[in-house]
Write a protein that holds these residues in place. Structure first.
Motif, PDB file in Angstrom:
ATOM      1  N   LEU A 373      30.922 -29.671  -6.815  1.00  0.00           N
ATOM      2  CA  LEU A 373      29.921 -29.339  -5.806  1.00  0.00           C
ATOM      3  C   LEU A 373      29.093 -28.147  -6.281  1.00  0.00           C
ATOM      4  O   LEU A 373      29.627 -27.124  -6.693  1.00  0.00           O
ATOM      5  CB  LEU A 373      30.634 -29.005  -4.490  1.00  0.00           C
ATOM      6  N   ASP A 375      26.255 -24.975  -5.804  1.00  0.00           N
ATOM      7  CA  ASP A 375      26.204 -23.889  -4.823  1.00  0.00           C
ATOM      8  C   ASP A 375      25.373 -24.243  -3.597  1.00  0.00           C
ATOM      9  O   ASP A 375      25.587 -23.699  -2.525  1.00  0.00           O
ATOM     10  CB  ASP A 375      25.650 -22.608  -5.474  1.00  0.00           C
ATOM     11  N   ASP A 376      24.409 -25.165  -3.753  1.00  0.00           N
ATOM     12  CA  ASP A 376      23.605 -25.565  -2.579  1.00  0.00           C
ATOM     13  C   ASP A 376      24.419 -26.406  -1.586  1.00  0.00           C
ATOM     14  O   ASP A 376      23.963 -26.683  -0.476  1.00  0.00           O
ATOM     15  CB  ASP A 376      22.343 -26.322  -3.024  1.00  0.00           C
ATOM     16  N   GLU A 377      25.614 -26.815  -1.999  1.00  0.00           N
ATOM     17  CA  GLU A 377      26.540 -27.608  -1.176  1.00  0.00           C
ATOM     18  C   GLU A 377      25.984 -28.969  -0.736  1.00  0.00           C
ATOM     19  O   GLU A 377      26.563 -29.635   0.114  1.00  0.00           O
ATOM     20  CB  GLU A 377      27.039 -26.798   0.024  1.00  0.00           C
ATOM     21  N   ARG A 378      24.864 -29.377  -1.303  1.00  0.00           N
ATOM     22  CA  ARG A 378      24.315 -30.716  -1.000  1.00  0.00           C
ATOM     23  C   ARG A 378      24.378 -31.600  -2.233  1.00  0.00           C
ATOM     24  O   ARG A 378      24.343 -32.814  -2.148  1.00  0.00           O
ATOM     25  CB  ARG A 378      22.845 -30.646  -0.594  1.00  0.00           C
ATOM     26  N   GLU A 400      35.214 -31.194 -10.412  1.00  0.00           N
ATOM     27  CA  GLU A 400      35.580 -30.166  -9.424  1.00  0.00           C
ATOM     28  C   GLU A 400      36.937 -29.602  -9.808  1.00  0.00           C
ATOM     29  O   GLU A 400      37.945 -30.301  -9.742  1.00  0.00           O
ATOM     30  CB  GLU A 400      35.623 -30.786  -8.022  1.00  0.00           C
ATOM     31  N   ILE A 405      38.239 -27.172  -2.713  1.00  0.00           N
ATOM     32  CA  ILE A 405      36.975 -27.913  -2.561  1.00  0.00           C
ATOM     33  C   ILE A 405      37.181 -29.392  -2.904  1.00  0.00           C
ATOM     34  O   ILE A 405      36.655 -30.279  -2.235  1.00  0.00           O
ATOM     35  CB  ILE A 405      35.857 -27.256  -3.408  1.00  0.00           C
ATOM     36  N   ARG A 409      36.426 -32.468  -0.410  1.00  0.00           N
ATOM     37  CA  ARG A 409      35.554 -33.590  -0.783  1.00  0.00           C
ATOM     38  C   ARG A 409      36.275 -34.925  -0.637  1.00  0.00           C
ATOM     39  O   ARG A 409      35.708 -35.912  -0.182  1.00  0.00           O
ATOM     40  CB  ARG A 409      35.098 -33.421  -2.243  1.00  0.00           C
TER      41      ARG A 409
END
Ligand code: 4AD
Ligand code: MG
Length: 469
Positions: A373, A375-378, A400, A405, A409
Motif C-alpha cells: 500500500l 502512502d496515499d492509501e488508495r 506488503e 497492513i 488488506r
C-alpha cells in the motif's frame, strides 16, 4: 538403397556444422528429413534438414548412384541417412553441398505427408501440431524459444540469483482471481459431502487444491532466505478467454528480490528485457532474419531500438488522464479505479509512447492483496510493463512487508488469512522490503519473434476446448 539401417559413427555432422564448415570434408554422414526433392536430367537434388539450422543442406545424387531407381521414390518428409563428400556448391546462395555416395532410407513418407512445399496457414499448422516443428516458421520459433530459455538462466545466474522450483500443486490462489484448475482424486460422481458441500478434507491432500497460477508466494519465502531468487516454470490459468494472448498453460519467469522497492523491481525488469533482446540479436541471427523478412517487417530495427530505449514510467493516474483526453472511442470505459483493457494498453504504448512503458501505482482495489500500500492509501506499488502490439508482458509489485497492513488488506479483500499463515509469518520474523515480477515467457516470445498468436510460440498450446497432442 539399404533400408532401416542406422549408421551412427564419428563421421556424423549436424547440418548446421556442415553448412558452416571451414573447407571441404570427405566422407561425412548426415541424418535428417527431406524438405524438398527436385529431379533433373539424371540428377536429384534433396534439401535435407535436421532442425539444427533454418537452412537445409543440398544433397546431390547423380545418375551414377548405384540405386538411382529407388532414389526417385524419396518423398518430402522422409527420414534419410546420407553419406558422401562435402564439396563447394556451384549453386548460388549456398557455400557447400553434399555429393551423395550412399543414401539410406530410414523412414519413408508418402504423398499424403501434409507438409508439402506450399505455404500453409498457421491455423492449419495448429491442427497438425505434431508435424509443424518441421516447418521453417516453427523451426525458427522453437530454436528461439530454446535459446531464450537458456538465456533466462544465464541472466539470473550471472547476477547471483538462486533458481527455485516452486510447487505445481498448491492450495493457494495467489492472484485471488478464482482461475485455478482443480486437482483431486475424489470420485466426481460420488464425492464425500458435508452439508451438501464437497468435503475436501477427504481429498488426497486433505484440502482443496489446484494447479498453481503463480509461484510468487513461495518465491517470496525463498527471497527472504537467499536474497535474490527466480522461478521459471509452468503456470496454469483456467480463464475462459479465447484471445491471441491467453493460454491455459504457460511458462512464467518470476524473480523476487529482498531489500528492494518498486524502483529496483522496474530496473530489474528493464535489465532483463534489454539483456534478452541483445542476446537474441547476437545469437539468433538466422532465425531472427526469417522473422524480420516473413513475419514482422522491421523486427530487427525494433529490437535494436529497444536495446537502447528509455523505458517510460507512467503512474496509473496519469495514464487515465491521457486516455480520457485522447478523444479515442474505446470500447471499454476509462475511469479512475477501473482496470486498463488491452485497447488502452496498446493505445498508450503504440500511439503515445511508441515504446515500452511501466504503468505504476494502480488503485488498490483492482490489484492483488500482496501488493504494498502506498502512502496515499488508495494506490499500491504495482507495475505492469506494456509493449507495443502485445500489451502487458510483465506484472509485478513491491510486496506488503508490514504485518498489520497486510492483514488489513487481506481482510478487506476477503482473503482468508488462516491458510496463508506461513506467508504472513515472513512478516513476523525478519521482514524486509521486497519486490518481484512475473514475465509471461510466451508473451515475450511473441514480442521478439513478431508471431501474432500465443498458440504459435508454445509447442502444444492448451486453450479452452483444446488439449490434443
Ligand atoms: O500479471 P500476472 O497475473 O502476475 C502474477 O501472476 C504475479 N504473481 C507475478 C509476480 O509478481 N511474481 O501474470 C504475470 C504475467 C503477465 O504479465 C503475462 O505476461 C503472463 O504472466 N500471463 C499469461 N500469459 C499467457 N496466458 C495467460 N493466460 C497469462 N496470464 C498471465
Ligand atoms: Mg497482470
Amino acid at each position: 538403397m539399404r533400408k532401416g539401417h542406422l549408421d551412427s559413427n564419428c563421421r556424423y555432422l549436424a547440418v548446421q556444422k556442415a553448412l558452416t564448415a571451414e573447407g571441404e570434408i570427405e566422407n561425412i554422414v548426415l541424418k535428417g528429413w527431406v524438405r524438398t526433392v527436385r529431379s533433373g536430367k539424371g540428377v536429384t537434388f534433396l534439401a535435407l534438414n535436421d532442425g539444427s539450422s533454418m537452412a537445409s543442406i543440398q544433397v546431390v545424387i547423380d545418375a551414377s548412384h548405384p540405386d538411382h531407381e529407388a532414389v526417385s521414390a524419396i518423398g518430402t518428409g522422409a527420414a534419410l541417412e546420407v553419406e558422401g563428400d562435402l564439396v563447394a556448391s556451384p549453386a548460388e546462395g549456398q557455400r557447400w553441398e553434399v555429393k551423395a555416395a550412399r543414401i539410406t532410407m530410414v523412414g519413408e513418407a508418402g504423398h499424403d505427408y501434409p507438409l508439402q512445399k506450399k505455404r500453409h496457414s498457421f491455423e492449419f499448422l495448429r491442427t497438425i501440431a505434431h508435424l509443424r516443428p518441421r516447418s521453417n516458421t516453427f523451426g525458427a520459433v522453437f530454436r528461439m524459444r530454446n535459446a531464450l530459455s537458456f538465456a533466462v538462466h544465464k541472466f539470473f545466474q550471472e547476477r547471483g540469483f538462486l533458481y527455485v522450483q516452486t510447487p505445481i500443486i498448491t492450495a493457494n490462489d495467489c492472484e485471488g482471481a478464482g482461475e485455478m484448475f482443480r486437482v483431486t482424486t475424489l470420485d466426481p460422481r460420488n464425492p464425500p459431502l458435508e452439508n451438501s458441500q464437497i468435503d475436501w478434507r477427504e481429498d488426497f491432500f486433505g484440502e482443496k487444491t489446484g494447479l498453481t497460477v503463480s509461484g510468487q508466494l513461495q518465491a517470496e519465502l525463498f527471497a527472504t532466505a537467499f536474497s535474490k531468487v527466480y522461478t521459471f516454470g509452468p503456470t496454469f490459468r483456467a480463464e475462459n478467454s479465447n484471445t491471441s494472448r491467453h493460454v491455459a498453460e504457460f511458462w512464467m519467469i518470476e524473480p523476487e528480490i529482498a531489500f528492494a522497492n518498486l524502483q529496483d523491481d522496474c530496473k530489474l525488469a528493464e535489465d532483463f528485457l534489454r539483456y534478452h533482446v541483445i542476446y537474441t540479436l547476437e545469437n539468433c541471427g538466422e532465425d531472427l532474419q526469417f522473422f524480420n523478412d516473413r513475419i514482422e517487417k522491421g523486427l530487427i530495427d525494433k529490437l535494436e531500438k529497444l536495446a537502447k530505449a528509455e523505458f517510460h514510467v507512467l503512474p496509473y493516474t496519469e495514464a487515465i488522464s491521457i486516455l480520457q483526453k485522447s478523444g479515442e472511442n474505446f470500447a471499454y470505459p476509462v475511469e479512475w479505479g477501473l482496470d486498463l483493457q488491452s485497447e488502452h494498453e496498446r493505445y498508450l504504448t503504440e500511439k503515445v509512447f511508441d515504446g515500452p512503458i511501466f504503468v505504476v501505482d494502480y488503485p488498490a482495489q483492482i490489484k492483488a492483496f500482496y501488493m504494498r500500500l502506498n502512502d496515499d492509501e488508495r494506490t499500491v506499488a504495482a507495475m505492469d510493463l506494456l509493449v507495443p502490439r502485445v500489451g502487458e508482458i510483465i506484472g509485478g509489485s513491491q510486496r506488503e512487508e508490514r504485518y498489520d497492513i497486510l492483514k488489513m488488506r487481506m481482510d478487506a479483500m476477503g482473503v482468508p488469512s488462516e491458510p496463508l499463515a506461513w506467508y504472513m509469518d515472513i512478516r513476523r520474523w525478519g521482514s524486509c522490503p521486497h519486490a518481484g515480477f512475473g514475465l509471461g515467457f510466451e508473451r515475450f516470445l511473441m514480442y521478439v519473434t513478431g508471431m501474432e498468436n500465443i498458440r504459435d510460440v508454445i509447442p502444444f498450446p492448451r486453450t479452452p476446448g483444446n488439449a490434443q497432442f
